[in-house]
Enzyme design. Sequence first.
Site, PDB file in Angstrom:
ATOM      1  N   GLU A 162       0.823  -1.212   0.000  1.00 35.35           N
ATOM      2  CA  GLU A 162       0.000   0.000   0.000  1.00 35.35           C
ATOM      3  C   GLU A 162       0.856   1.260   0.000  1.00 35.35           C
ATOM      4  O   GLU A 162       0.517   2.258  -0.643  1.00 35.35           O
ATOM      5  CB  GLU A 162      -0.919  -0.025   1.229  1.00 35.35           C
ATOM      6  CG  GLU A 162      -1.896   1.119   1.343  1.00 35.35           C
ATOM      7  CD  GLU A 162      -2.926   1.104   0.223  1.00 35.35           C
ATOM      8  OE1 GLU A 162      -2.739   1.899  -0.717  1.00 35.35           O
ATOM      9  OE2 GLU A 162      -3.879   0.318   0.262  1.00 35.35           O
ATOM     10  N   ILE A 186      -2.711   7.241   1.458  1.00 35.90           N
ATOM     11  CA  ILE A 186      -4.058   7.053   0.899  1.00 35.90           C
ATOM     12  C   ILE A 186      -4.265   5.561   0.631  1.00 35.90           C
ATOM     13  O   ILE A 186      -3.489   4.965  -0.114  1.00 35.90           O
ATOM     14  CB  ILE A 186      -4.217   7.825  -0.438  1.00 35.90           C
ATOM     15  CG1 ILE A 186      -3.864   9.300  -0.255  1.00 35.90           C
ATOM     16  CG2 ILE A 186      -5.632   7.667  -0.988  1.00 35.90           C
ATOM     17  CD1 ILE A 186      -3.818  10.086  -1.572  1.00 35.90           C
ATOM     18  N   LYS A 199       4.444   4.174  -9.963  1.00 38.49           N
ATOM     19  CA  LYS A 199       3.184   4.081  -9.206  1.00 38.49           C
ATOM     20  C   LYS A 199       2.018   3.784 -10.149  1.00 38.49           C
ATOM     21  O   LYS A 199       1.125   2.999  -9.810  1.00 38.49           O
ATOM     22  CB  LYS A 199       2.956   5.384  -8.439  1.00 38.49           C
ATOM     23  CG  LYS A 199       3.983   5.610  -7.323  1.00 38.49           C
ATOM     24  CD  LYS A 199       3.950   7.052  -6.843  1.00 38.49           C
ATOM     25  CE  LYS A 199       4.897   7.266  -5.658  1.00 38.49           C
ATOM     26  NZ  LYS A 199       5.058   8.705  -5.358  1.00 38.49           N
TER      27      LYS A 199
END
Lengths: 433, 433
Positions: free
Chosen positions: B141, B148, B217
């Site tokens: 994560e 977030i 990402k």
Amino acid sequence: MFGTTTDGVNEMSTGVVRVGLLGLGTVGGGVIKTIRSQQEKLASRLGKRIEIVKALVRDSEKERAVYLDRSVLTTDFEDVLKSDVDIIVEVMGGVEPTYDYVRALIEKGCHVVTANKELLAKRGTELVDLANRHQVHLAYEASVAGGIPILGVLRQFLRTNDISGVRGILNGTTNFILTKMEQEQLSYQEVLKQAQELGYAEADPRSDVEGFDAMYKLYILAQLVYGESLPLAEVNRKGIADLTAGQIRIASELGYRIKLIAQAEQTGEGIRLSVEPTMLPLSHPLAQIQDAFNAVQLSGNIVGDLLFTGRGAGELPTASAVVEDLAYLLTQPFTPHPAWREREGGAETTQETEAKSFCYVEGTGPAATPDRVLQFLRLAGVEVHKLKVQFDLGGVLRAGLITTGLTDEHSDLLRSDFGLQVRCFPLLGSSAE
Amino acid sequence: MFGTTTDGVNEMSTGVVRVGLLGLGTVGGGVIKTIRSQQEKLASRLGKRIEIVKALVRDSEKERAVYLDRSVLTTDFEDVLKSDVDIIVEVMGGVEPTYDYVRALIEKGCHVVTANKELLAKRGTELVDLANRHQVHLAYEASVAGGIPILGVLRQFLRTNDISGVRGILNGTTNFILTKMEQEQLSYQEVLKQAQELGYAEADPRSDVEGFDAMYKLYILAQLVYGESLPLAEVNRKGIADLTAGQIRIASELGYRIKLIAQAEQTGEGIRLSVEPTMLPLSHPLAQIQDAFNAVQLSGNIVGDLLFTGRGAGELPTASAVVEDLAYLLTQPFTPHPAWREREGGAETTQETEAKSFCYVEGTGPAATPDRVLQFLRLAGVEVHKLKVQFDLGGVLRAGLITTGLTDEHSDLLRSDFGLQVRCFPLLGSSAE
């Protein structure tokens, strides 16, 4: 697709999830559409096919936007109870007789997915306890902020953080009305009528415009964030029905926007819940949430501020949350739901005299002049940071003041001694401040 | 607190999670601080105490902001491998030797929590496969958008929706630089220097400013959203280092803002990934994301658009995601991670001639006049929706045009025949449009 064999009754009976529906209005129709349009994805994730076996409706003859076989519809709850459903989707709303129906189904071992915030805010502590005793899932993502998966995030991914505050715009109808009042400089009544024509507001709009709907959602958020909530009677709740175009215009000229903000805070004496029209500087993230959108802002001690935004209501966003919930719970083993608690007599809602507020005054009397009002406030020790004054052709004074230290007593004196109408709003600072 | 008995070695050995740390820089320090400050919450959730048993560092003599017993620190990876850790937290970054270390630990049956987007984007397909074969959790994560919880939401709560697009601001450093360039009307070089002094940019800023960090990402997001990604070489990646204050100012005067937007789209021919400076109308939700904040916007076919905003980098937001991941995986049984795939030769990045773009031109030659440029574009069939022109005292023309139908060939002709510098940017429409 639904298992490793395709040739028999046994495979089918284990390969089907039997779903019952309580209510077949807007959201119920959306649930059926979603289950149908996403059936391949659902089947491949669950290894099972979802079948609506019974739907409780008020009128089984009514024309509907979605087709369901007549044999599935019933007006008699006993038919649902006898239908051997695995999961019930409750989208009928209200508390009576809904609570009794849901209770009876839980007692039969049925999992529950509900979008009903009022039911949860009024009878949630009992339902959570009942679901735990019968070891069934109780899922309710759809009850708060529509399709935004805020409850799932709180239950799964923000459990290490201490959450000091949660605030948001939880009611799309009132946000739509406030947005239009500002953008089109219309009165509350004019915009409400528009919203009703567009289907954004109910014929009886009180649940939305008086803040009940947002309060129920806030109550649920508080249970997840703090492990407890306040009795609803102790929530500081104010609606938007008395807001005027003049207030909104002067707020805007001062660089602020009025939003119906629902907020839960942890204080030294307990939690405090409020739903009320609040002034936000335009730079505040929640000031940017317009039209029927919802947003939830969380402050975690490690992660900082997080903001989640999306459509908070409507057929498909809410149906999305219902069906995502339904699929998720079918892949999870039962684990007890954390108990819900209510704690009475939390924090006093005393006025913080150090807090900034926005005060709107309006009047015509001889004492209603900016100079006199400012002099009075200065002598009373109230600090005025910003002032915006308008006189219309009829000599009516309208003024907006950003103040520190203004109390109810000052407001009362402005009314009695200066002949002014006075309305004060709390003010949220910018996140950056 | 850590079990039902407190009197023995057995209870302690089952009541402890043994954590190893690869790297002890900014995020590593934040992880230790978070585990310490939240230890009571973690222990009550997990029923176990978390203990850092070994930390691989480059220099065990260095002064650190967090205290760890000297015996825990090591500069030799073999010490970590021998330490019998349950979970490894990888926050050392890079691909070599990180990949070999993580691989060796997975092969010993160790769960992995990593914040390393480069490692995942370059070797993720192998790591996911390896973790599945050894039945260990691979959690990451923290690798995308800091605190977030966007990956968790995609894996758990948005699996019924078809996600047609994901776009966002995934790099805080470049967003900080663009924000300051606009607000303070400074050049890229001036703001970069400020950002480096504030610790927002690295001494070697290339990974951020050339778009590599955002690309890694985006690659990871695509794996979660689409179940596949493109080879990195096929991502359309452009950085911000050549942006000028003039471009940003004219964009602003036209009501737009330039952001480094990472975007993954599903097209008829496959997925398309891009990271590039993009023009957004000020009303676009991503245009409101300022400073070092990150935001991710998802478009689901049922739920509609969702937006998630928070701090995307920094010690504590990233540590929050690491520790939340760590606690979450400890409460979950192992389930195989969906395989990661790369598919070559996806959608061509052909120019859509119907797309709107923002074109900035600058020059001094005799042909560099607005009239001549407009005449050329009109004859070429390019539609100009908006135009903003500036001449400085030296007679330099600077102009911004919002156009439809402008291609690379037109740009080349503006350069060769009009003596202009030309830079075009894609344009994202407002959500409301």
